[in-house]
Design a protein around this motif. Structure first.
Motif: not given
Length: 251
Positions: A180-194, A196-201
Motif C-alpha cells: 500500500g506504499d507505492a513511493d516506499g516500494a519504489e525507493f526500496y526496490t531502487t536502493q536495494l539494487m543500487a 548491492f551493485l555498488a558494493s559488489m567487486e
C-alpha cells in the motif's frame, strides 16, 4: 582547457556539457532542442549558436544527433582538419562518420549515459580513446574496444538498462500493491539494487554469476526466483533481444 561544441543538445548532450563546463572547458551548443539549450545557457552561461558557428568556434565537437538525422544535419556543415570529433550516435559507422566530417580525421565513438555527470559511467571507446580519457577520466572509466563490432555489442548492452528498469518497475509495482506504499516500494526496490551493485567487486569475469549463486542456494527464495526466470524464458528472451539489436546496429 578546450573549446567544446555540441551538435544536438538533448538528454545525452546536456549532462556531458555540464561535466565539461565543471572541468573548465568553454562550451557552445546548438539550438536543436531549444528548451535544453536555453536551460544550459541559464545554468552554465554556454554559448548557443547555429551548428556551423558551433563548429567554427570549437576544437572538439561532440555529435549528439539521432542516427537517422545525422546525414541530413551534418551534410551541409564544414569541419576543419584539426578538429577532434566525439560521436555518441549509435549505428553511424566510422566510415560514414569520416565522410560526414571530412576533412576532420581524429575520431572517437562512445556510448555515454546521463549519469556520467556524477561519475561511474563506463565509456566504451572505438578510435581515439586517449581523447575520451582526457575528457572523462577519472570520474568515468574509458574502456577501449577493438573494432566497431565490439562497440556495437556494447551499445546493445546499454539497451539492457531500460530493460532492467522495466523489470524493476514491475517489481516495485508488485511491492507497492502488497504494502500500500507505492513511493516506499519504489525507493526500496531502487536502493536495494543500487546498494548491492555498488558494493559488489567488479572487473573480473564470472563475478555476477558468483554473486547470484551465493544468494540462490538450495531451498532459498532467491533460487526460486532465478529458476522461475530461467523456466519462463527470460534469459532466452534477453539473448534474442541482444542479438536482434546487434543485427540492427550492423545494418
Amino acid at each position: 582547457m578546450s573549446r567544446i561544441g555540441f551538435i544536438g543538445t538533448g538528454h545525452i548532450a546536456a549532462p556531458i556539457a555540464r561535466l565539461m563546463a565543471a572541468k573548465g572547458h568553454q562550451i557552445s551548443v546548438t539550438e536543436r532542442n531549444a528548451k535544453v539549450s536555453a536551460a544550459l545557457k541559464a545554468e552554465l552561461g554556454v554559448t548557443v549558436a547555429a551548428p556551423q558557428a558551433v563548429i567554427d568556434t570549437s576544437d572538439i565537437v561532440f555529435l549528439c544527433l539521432r542516427p537517422h538525422i545525422a546525414a541530413e544535419a551534418l551534410d551541409p556543415l564544414t569541419f576543419r582538419a584539426d578538429q577532434q570529433i566525439v560521436s555518441v550516435m549509435a549505428a553511424v559507422s566510422a566510415e560514414h562518420l569520416a565522410a560526414l566530417c571530412a576533412p576532420a580525421s581524429d575520431f572517437v565513438q562512445t556510448i555515454p549515459l546521463g549519469f556520467l555527470e556524477t561519475g561511474g559511467c563506463p565509456m566504451a571507446a572505438f578510435g581515439n580513446d586517449r581523447l575520451l580519457a582526457e575528457l572523462f577520466e577519472p570520474e568515468n572509466p574509458v574502456i577501449k574496444v577493438a573494432d566497431e563490432a565490439a562497440l556495437n555489442a556494447h551499445f546493445a548492452i546499454c539497451a539492457m538498462v531500460p530493460g532492467i528498469l522495466d523489470l524493476m518497475a514491475t517489481g516495485a509495482e508488485w511491492l507497492g500493491d502488497a504494502t500500500g506504499d507505492a513511493d516506499g516500494a519504489e525507493f526500496y526496490t531502487t536502493q536495494l539494487m543500487a546498494g548491492f551493485l555498488a558494493s559488489m567487486e567488479k572487473g573480473t569475469s564470472g563475478r555476477l554469476a558468483q554473486e547470484r549463486d551465493a544468494l540462490a542456494t538450495e531451498g532459498t527464495l532467491s533460487l526460486q526466483m532465478t529458476d522461475a526466470l530461467k523456466d519462463g524464458g527470460a534469459h532466452k528472451a534477453l539473448r534474442s533481444a541482444l542479438g536482434a539489436i546487434g543485427k540492427r546496429l550492423e545494418s
